[in-house]
Design a protein around this motif. Sequence first.
Motif, PDB file in Angstrom:
ATOM      1  N   PRO A 111       2.698   9.149  19.723  1.00 27.76           N
ATOM      2  CA  PRO A 111       1.282   8.773  19.862  1.00 27.76           C
ATOM      3  C   PRO A 111       0.798   8.793  21.310  1.00 27.76           C
ATOM      4  O   PRO A 111      -0.398   8.932  21.561  1.00 27.76           O
ATOM      5  N   GLU A 112       1.711   8.682  22.266  1.00 26.07           N
ATOM      6  CA  GLU A 112       1.316   8.659  23.674  1.00 26.07           C
ATOM      7  C   GLU A 112       1.080  10.055  24.250  1.00 26.07           C
ATOM      8  O   GLU A 112       0.613  10.191  25.379  1.00 26.07           O
ATOM      9  N   PHE A 113       1.397  11.097  23.474  1.00 20.55           N
ATOM     10  CA  PHE A 113       1.300  12.466  23.999  1.00 20.55           C
ATOM     11  C   PHE A 113      -0.132  12.825  24.382  1.00 20.55           C
ATOM     12  O   PHE A 113      -1.076  12.605  23.632  1.00 20.55           O
ATOM     13  N   ASP A 114      -0.289  13.379  25.576  1.00 20.85           N
ATOM     14  CA  ASP A 114      -1.562  13.892  26.063  1.00 20.85           C
ATOM     15  C   ASP A 114      -1.230  15.132  26.885  1.00 20.85           C
ATOM     16  O   ASP A 114      -0.571  15.046  27.922  1.00 20.85           O
ATOM     17  N   ALA A 115      -1.708  16.283  26.467  1.00 16.50           N
ATOM     18  CA  ALA A 115      -1.288  17.556  27.054  1.00 16.50           C
ATOM     19  C   ALA A 115      -1.679  17.719  28.515  1.00 16.50           C
ATOM     20  O   ALA A 115      -1.107  18.561  29.213  1.00 16.50           O
ATOM     21  N   ASP A 116      -2.635  16.937  28.999  1.00 12.66           N
ATOM     22  CA  ASP A 116      -3.126  17.112  30.365  1.00 12.66           C
ATOM     23  C   ASP A 116      -2.919  15.897  31.270  1.00 12.66           C
ATOM     24  O   ASP A 116      -3.326  15.927  32.425  1.00 12.66           O
ATOM     25  N   LYS A 117      -2.293  14.849  30.787  1.00 12.45           N
ATOM     26  CA  LYS A 117      -2.253  13.598  31.552  1.00 12.45           C
ATOM     27  C   LYS A 117      -0.902  13.397  32.234  1.00 12.45           C
ATOM     28  O   LYS A 117       0.014  12.793  31.686  1.00 12.45           O
ATOM     29  N   MET A 118      -0.759  13.897  33.386  1.00 12.43           N
ATOM     30  CA  MET A 118       0.401  13.750  34.264  1.00 12.43           C
ATOM     31  C   MET A 118       1.730  13.662  33.514  1.00 12.43           C
ATOM     32  O   MET A 118       2.201  14.638  32.960  1.00 12.43           O
ATOM     33  N   PRO A 168       2.183  16.851  30.060  1.00 15.25           N
ATOM     34  CA  PRO A 168       2.295  18.132  30.750  1.00 15.25           C
ATOM     35  C   PRO A 168       3.722  18.506  31.140  1.00 15.25           C
ATOM     36  O   PRO A 168       4.604  17.651  31.261  1.00 15.25           O
ATOM     37  N   VAL A 169       3.916  19.794  31.355  1.00 10.46           N
ATOM     38  CA  VAL A 169       5.197  20.331  31.801  1.00 10.46           C
ATOM     39  C   VAL A 169       5.279  20.174  33.315  1.00 10.46           C
ATOM     40  O   VAL A 169       4.392  20.632  34.043  1.00 10.46           O
ATOM     41  N   TRP A 170       6.337  19.537  33.773  1.00  9.17           N
ATOM     42  CA  TRP A 170       6.629  19.452  35.203  1.00  9.17           C
ATOM     43  C   TRP A 170       7.854  20.322  35.469  1.00  9.17           C
ATOM     44  O   TRP A 170       8.878  20.218  34.795  1.00  9.17           O
ATOM     45  N   LEU A 171       7.751  21.164  36.485  1.00 11.93           N
ATOM     46  CA  LEU A 171       8.820  22.121  36.718  1.00 11.93           C
ATOM     47  C   LEU A 171      10.118  21.443  37.136  1.00 11.93           C
ATOM     48  O   LEU A 171      11.209  21.913  36.823  1.00 11.93           O
ATOM     49  N   ASN A 172      10.026  20.294  37.826  1.00 10.12           N
ATOM     50  CA  ASN A 172      11.257  19.604  38.216  1.00 10.12           C
ATOM     51  C   ASN A 172      11.992  19.063  36.993  1.00 10.12           C
ATOM     52  O   ASN A 172      13.231  19.014  36.970  1.00 10.12           O
ATOM     53  N   VAL A 173      11.252  18.660  35.961  1.00 11.20           N
ATOM     54  CA  VAL A 173      11.905  18.172  34.733  1.00 11.20           C
ATOM     55  C   VAL A 173      12.647  19.328  34.056  1.00 11.20           C
ATOM     56  O   VAL A 173      13.815  19.185  33.662  1.00 11.20           O
ATOM     57  N   ASN A 174      11.973  20.468  33.894  1.00 13.41           N
ATOM     58  CA  ASN A 174      12.647  21.626  33.303  1.00 13.41           C
ATOM     59  C   ASN A 174      13.882  22.010  34.103  1.00 13.41           C
ATOM     60  O   ASN A 174      14.935  22.323  33.546  1.00 13.41           O
ATOM     61  N   TRP A 175      13.745  21.997  35.425  1.00 13.44           N
ATOM     62  CA  TRP A 175      14.867  22.362  36.287  1.00 13.44           C
ATOM     63  C   TRP A 175      16.044  21.407  36.093  1.00 13.44           C
ATOM     64  O   TRP A 175      17.193  21.838  35.998  1.00 13.44           O
ATOM     65  N   LEU A 176      15.756  20.114  36.043  1.00 15.79           N
ATOM     66  CA  LEU A 176      16.828  19.131  35.839  1.00 15.79           C
ATOM     67  C   LEU A 176      17.531  19.348  34.505  1.00 15.79           C
ATOM     68  O   LEU A 176      18.768  19.268  34.416  1.00 15.79           O
ATOM     69  N   GLU A 225       1.046  21.873  40.096  1.00 16.00           N
ATOM     70  CA  GLU A 225       1.736  20.586  40.051  1.00 16.00           C
ATOM     71  C   GLU A 225       2.330  20.359  38.656  1.00 16.00           C
ATOM     72  O   GLU A 225       3.471  19.931  38.517  1.00 16.00           O
ATOM     73  N   TYR A 226       1.540  20.646  37.617  1.00 13.22           N
ATOM     74  CA  TYR A 226       2.034  20.554  36.237  1.00 13.22           C
ATOM     75  C   TYR A 226       1.169  21.414  35.333  1.00 13.22           C
ATOM     76  O   TYR A 226       0.067  21.822  35.709  1.00 13.22           O
ATOM     77  N   TRP A 227       1.704  21.707  34.130  1.00 14.62           N
ATOM     78  CA  TRP A 227       1.108  22.679  33.202  1.00 14.62           C
ATOM     79  C   TRP A 227       0.875  22.049  31.839  1.00 14.62           C
ATOM     80  O   TRP A 227       1.594  21.123  31.412  1.00 14.62           O
ATOM     81  N   ASN A 228      -0.109  22.572  31.116  1.00 13.69           N
ATOM     82  CA  ASN A 228      -0.363  22.158  29.740  1.00 13.69           C
ATOM     83  C   ASN A 228       0.699  22.779  28.829  1.00 13.69           C
ATOM     84  O   ASN A 228       0.851  24.011  28.809  1.00 13.69           O
ATOM     85  N   PRO A 229       1.441  21.982  28.050  1.00 17.57           N
ATOM     86  CA  PRO A 229       2.536  22.536  27.235  1.00 17.57           C
ATOM     87  C   PRO A 229       2.065  23.305  26.006  1.00 17.57           C
ATOM     88  O   PRO A 229       2.865  24.000  25.375  1.00 17.57           O
ATOM     89  N   THR A 269      -0.839  25.384  26.107  1.00 17.34           N
ATOM     90  CA  THR A 269      -1.473  26.641  26.530  1.00 17.34           C
ATOM     91  C   THR A 269      -0.718  27.357  27.646  1.00 17.34           C
ATOM     92  O   THR A 269      -0.938  28.543  27.875  1.00 17.34           O
ATOM     93  N   GLY A 270       0.122  26.625  28.366  1.00 19.52           N
ATOM     94  CA  GLY A 270       0.820  27.196  29.508  1.00 19.52           C
ATOM     95  C   GLY A 270      -0.042  27.336  30.741  1.00 19.52           C
ATOM     96  O   GLY A 270       0.397  27.859  31.771  1.00 19.52           O
ATOM     97  N   ALA A 271      -1.280  26.862  30.686  1.00 22.95           N
ATOM     98  CA  ALA A 271      -2.192  26.951  31.825  1.00 22.95           C
ATOM     99  C   ALA A 271      -2.027  25.726  32.722  1.00 22.95           C
ATOM    100  O   ALA A 271      -1.436  24.714  32.322  1.00 22.95           O
ATOM    101  N   ARG A 272      -2.561  25.826  33.921  1.00 17.93           N
ATOM    102  CA  ARG A 272      -2.601  24.670  34.817  1.00 17.93           C
ATOM    103  C   ARG A 272      -3.296  23.518  34.110  1.00 17.93           C
ATOM    104  O   ARG A 272      -4.390  23.672  33.559  1.00 17.93           O
ATOM    105  N   ALA A 273      -2.643  22.359  34.086  1.00 19.67           N
ATOM    106  CA  ALA A 273      -3.201  21.210  33.378  1.00 19.67           C
ATOM    107  C   ALA A 273      -4.394  20.644  34.138  1.00 19.67           C
ATOM    108  O   ALA A 273      -4.474  20.740  35.371  1.00 19.67           O
ATOM    109  N   ALA A 274      -5.313  20.044  33.405  1.00 19.39           N
ATOM    110  CA  ALA A 274      -6.477  19.421  34.022  1.00 19.39           C
ATOM    111  C   ALA A 274      -6.014  18.334  34.987  1.00 19.39           C
ATOM    112  O   ALA A 274      -5.164  17.508  34.654  1.00 19.39           O
TER     113      ALA A 274
END
Length: 581
Positions: free
Chosen positions: A493-500, A504-512, A545-549, A551-556
């Motif tokens: 329920p807390e999911f928000d595609a654009d809210k930090m 959103p996808v953060w590249l450091n999380v994927n990298w880790l 800084e982070y991406w919308n998971p 659409t893959g676009a830059r998140a708002a």
Amino acid sequence: MSAWPGAGAFLDLDAVPLTDRGSRLLIFARPDGSLRVAGAVYERHADRCTHLRRLAVEDADGRQLPVTGVGPEGISFSDGAVSLTFVDAETLSLGVADEGPLVRVVLEAFGTDELGQPISEADGAPIRWCSTQGRATFGAPSIVLPAGGSVSVRMGGAVRATPEPGSHGRYVEAASGRWRDWFDKLPAVRDSDREMARYAWWLLASNIVRLATHPDLETVVPSKQGYVAAWQWDSYFISFGLRHGDPKLAADQLRLFFAEQAPDGGLPDVVHDGGTLACVADMPPGDLVALARIHGPDSPMVTQAYMPITKPPLAAWAARAVDQAAGSSLQDSVQAELKGGLDRLHRWWFDRPSPDGLPGYEHVYSSGLDDSPLFDDGGPVFAPDLPSYLVMALDSMAALADDCGDVEEAGAQRSMADATADLLVAERYDAGLGQFVALTPAGRRETLTPFALMPLLTGRLSTQVLESLRESLTAPGALGAAYPLPTVALGEPEFDADKMWRGPVWLNVNWLVVQGLQRSGMDAEAADLAERTVHMVRESGGIHEYWNPLTGARAAGATTGFGWSAALFLDLAVWLASRRK
């Protein structure tokens, strides 16, 4: 103008301004096609840091010449008839080609003070204009330049309308040489990643400043647009990317923080021009207001002035990675150099208050996850990622002890790593849920985030646990987004595609997670996540800084030209290229 189109193609002068290594000047486009020069100031947006309100180039009839090219070495107008480049960190030079037209350069300062002296919106850098006769001119001065003519503008200095003949050409050549030397260090990547890699490599150098507190070190900040300081976590991630081409610069990002280590072993969250941010009392007022709004004005994260604020302990791992990339001997090893500080740092974390021997985050900022639902119940939070990072750190110290031939030290470090990994599974893994959970002041927090996958970093999980994490990684409604990995599972329920940190996808999380998958023997899954991550960056057209998971676009709300995203894109691209050999 640019010899490096892979970098210059992304410099739109709108979201991504032109700057130079070590400079605090940012050159933006204005809506009318002219330019604006802003300053890079800690905790202040570039829109509020104007040095030069307008810089325009006009022909003899008063028509404004358009910008037709942007590259690391400068800006060209009218296909190179006129060009602008950096002389040094504080000085710009604008010159007309030898066969170019007569032009008028229009320069508008921001304004003047009560004494008629020009001022800027940025801190500490008023602009002074001087005419060729030496008389001060204010308001909107203009300077006429013939073919081969040039003018230099120094923030806090003077406009020189009669510089040394041929100087502009030498400045352009010097700027090109500086960037050529930097791009010669670009690590090898696949053809498909090369253009974005060049941009990422430019970003890392362009984000270099010298902090007033550490003028002897070049510091790579996350972004010159507001993030003009060194954040501990960012500096570690940045070092992982830098190590492939400039291991010394990578090592300096680590040395910066250990130069500020407290006697008890703790490290500050931020090092900035005025000092450090190491506890609640050091926080900017705006951050306190935001935390009070989220967690309440009586939250200890707002009221406990001496509550420490730091970042997750990745330093030992980063130092070892830098040494390996550099091929360092023990005599040259940055990990060996920092060993005493690293050991104190790890003891500091294990000495923090804990319900079961596993350390946690007292303050949300210490986790790096400003608005994550893991902290919706306040703090402290005992999440599965922190012990996982410490296992990595201890393993790195054990490997250093192996290098030194210290069997007893290596055994002690590994024994503590083993015990921590065992306790992590015993206390944080829920077999019924098939996931790792966090402990908060309200009890167990079962919200699924990628931080539940960080125990992969221990390299010690059973087959059963690994299978449950594999399912979380890919399942619809879990972390299996079109563009992985969302920072909150899609079905929560807390999911928000654009809210930090709430989607959103953060590249450091994927990298880790890629590193954890490798450590846990899941190479195919690691390669798939790395491939999808670099593809997302390429397709999004920038390093954000982070991406919308979805659409893959830059998140708002996300900034662009972000330091750790650039560094970790490079690290993933280098790794993927190495797999082809």
